[in-house]
Design an enzyme around this catalytic site. Structure first.
Site, PDB file in Angstrom:
ATOM      1  N   ASP A 110       0.813  -1.217   0.000  1.00  0.00           N
ATOM      2  CA  ASP A 110       0.000   0.000   0.000  1.00  0.00           C
ATOM      3  C   ASP A 110       0.843   1.263   0.000  1.00  0.00           C
ATOM      4  O   ASP A 110       2.026   1.251   0.337  1.00  0.00           O
ATOM      5  CB  ASP A 110      -0.949   0.007   1.186  1.00  0.00           C
ATOM      6  CG  ASP A 110      -0.230  -0.155   2.532  1.00  0.00           C
ATOM      7  OD1 ASP A 110       0.773  -0.895   2.571  1.00  0.00           O
ATOM      8  OD2 ASP A 110      -0.658   0.455   3.526  1.00  0.00           O
TER       9      ASP A 110
ATOM     10  N   GLU B  84      -0.685  -2.007   5.276  1.00  0.00           N
ATOM     11  CA  GLU B  84       0.293  -1.935   6.365  1.00  0.00           C
ATOM     12  C   GLU B  84       0.236  -0.592   7.093  1.00  0.00           C
ATOM     13  O   GLU B  84       0.451  -0.527   8.298  1.00  0.00           O
ATOM     14  CB  GLU B  84       1.708  -2.162   5.822  1.00  0.00           C
ATOM     15  CG  GLU B  84       2.758  -2.400   6.895  1.00  0.00           C
ATOM     16  CD  GLU B  84       3.275  -1.118   7.546  1.00  0.00           C
ATOM     17  OE1 GLU B  84       3.620  -1.157   8.747  1.00  0.00           O
ATOM     18  OE2 GLU B  84       3.323  -0.079   6.853  1.00  0.00           O
TER      19      GLU B  84
END
Length: 390
Positions: free
Chosen positions: A71, A129
């Site tokens: 991400d 994350e």
């Protein structure tokens, strides 16, 4: 075998098209396409966009998992690169584009040598994350990412601008801190600025409250147990001549030890009660526990160290201090032995590299090949070590 230029192309494509946590649909598709093209079986549907690649070695042995986060961050990029983010307000400012591309490069290499591998390799492409406290590691495990194959060990690699290219940082114990969130709403009473005795000034109370929070670290926690309390946002007030009736504070707590964390948490709760009594106000308080501290398993951090020394030489392994930043990889380490290590990626010749999460963060692509080589060596050496145990 895909060459480094091909991996660089993947990294730049991901960099130009960043997706925030929980939205990594196109990133996930690209990962799946690359795995399929390499003939690597995979499964999807973990934490929505997560992907699990599976490389079956030609010989019996243990199972090694490798993790990359996928991400991006809600940051507008200011770095001067040709492949700058095309998405306004989104940027791979923490190097997850590099993590993803390096794990793919590692997968390609391991797939080519799979007949000689003594065991199985799991390729964990983890979403979300950056979204503490939920993150992506726990949801992936809850969705059964390891239900069929349970790793004997797991490794994570993170780019690190504090180290030059060609160096790797690893510790036997703490690497990253526990990351928790704080929120407070101080509810006072408003009034005219010229008549403060008629109100209960939430701004004055907030100022003293913030200062008192810092005394928890300096006077309540053991000086040998690191702890940080930071208030990152303050919101309150209406006008220059109006006493604010409420102020909202948001912040974070960072610790390594559970004892320090519990001390901080208890003292904050007591401080809230004390201020409510002393100032005759109400303080709504929420302490949200996020990621655990990232603590390496000594035997596997030693394997990372020996693998890196064999690849780069002993001088490539400087002594490093742990970071107070948080990391979702900690959730894996609470259930699986393993190690998390840093890959040097500083821009050559830059005395003060821009840190992670900075709009001008720069990843030196010279680190790509080193990162792939290191992860391959760590994987092979770990499989051999597990094979000896069987």
């Amino acid at each position: 075998m895909a060459d480094v230029e091909y991996i660089k192309g993947i990294r730049r494509a991901l960099h130009q098209n960043p997706e925030l946590g929980g939205e990594e649909w196109e990133t996930s598709k690209r990962i799946q396409q690359e795995l399929e093209g390499a003939g690597i079986p995979f499964k999807t549907g973990f934490a929505k966009t997560g992907v699990l690649g599976i490389i079956e070695g030609g010989k019996k042995g243990g199972t090694v998992a490798l993790r990359a986060d996928i991400d991006a961050l809600p940051i507008s990029e200011k770095a001067d690169v040709d492949f700058k983010s095309k998405v306004d307000g989104k940027m791979h400012a923490c190097g997850h584009d590099a993590h993803t591309s390096m794990l793919l490069g590692t997968a390609f290499r391991l797939q080519e040598m799979k007949d000689e591998l003594p065991g199985r390799v799991l390729l964990v492409f983890q979403p979300n994350e950056e979204s503490t406290p939920i993150g992506g590691a726990r949801p992936m495990m809850e969705d059964g990412v390891f239900s069929e194959y349970k790793p004997d060990v797991i490794f994570g690699q993170h780019v690190w601008p504090d180290l030059p290219v060609g160096q790797i940082g690893v510790r036997d114990k703490e690497m990253m801190a526990a990351s928790d969130r704080l929120s407070f709403t101080i509810k006072g009473e408003g009034g005219h600025a010229s008549m403060p005795h008629q109100g209960k000034d939430a701004i004055v109370i907030a100022a003293e409250f913030i200062s008192s929070l810092q005394s928890i670290v300096s006077r309540n926690t053991n000086p040998l147990d690191s702890a940080v309390i930071t208030i990152g946002t303050i919101s309150g007030g209406y006008r220059y001549n109006v006493i604010a009736d409420h102020v909202e504070l948001n912040g974070t707590v960072r610790t390594y030890s559970k004892k320090a964390k519990e001390t901080v948490k208890r003292r904050i709760a007591n401080l809230v009660k004390g201020f409510e009594v002393a100032y005759e106000v109400t303080i709504d308080f929420d302490y949200i526990e996020g990621y655990d501290a990232t603590v390496n398993t000594p035997e596997w951090s030693e394997l990372v160290r020996s693998s890196a020394a064999g690849l780069l030489g002993e001088k490539a392994l400087p002594d490093v201090s742990p970071s107070m930043a948080g990391e979702d990889f900690s959730r894996f380490l609470t259930e699986i032995p393993g190690a998390f290590y840093w890959l040097g990626c500083a821009k050559e010749g830059e005395e003060s590299p821009k840190p992670l999460h900075d709009p001008e963060f720069f990843f030196n692509e010279d680190a790509l090949e080193i990162g792939i080589d290191a992860m391959v060596d760590v994987t092979v050496n770990a499989l051999r070590k597990l094979q000896v145990r069987q």
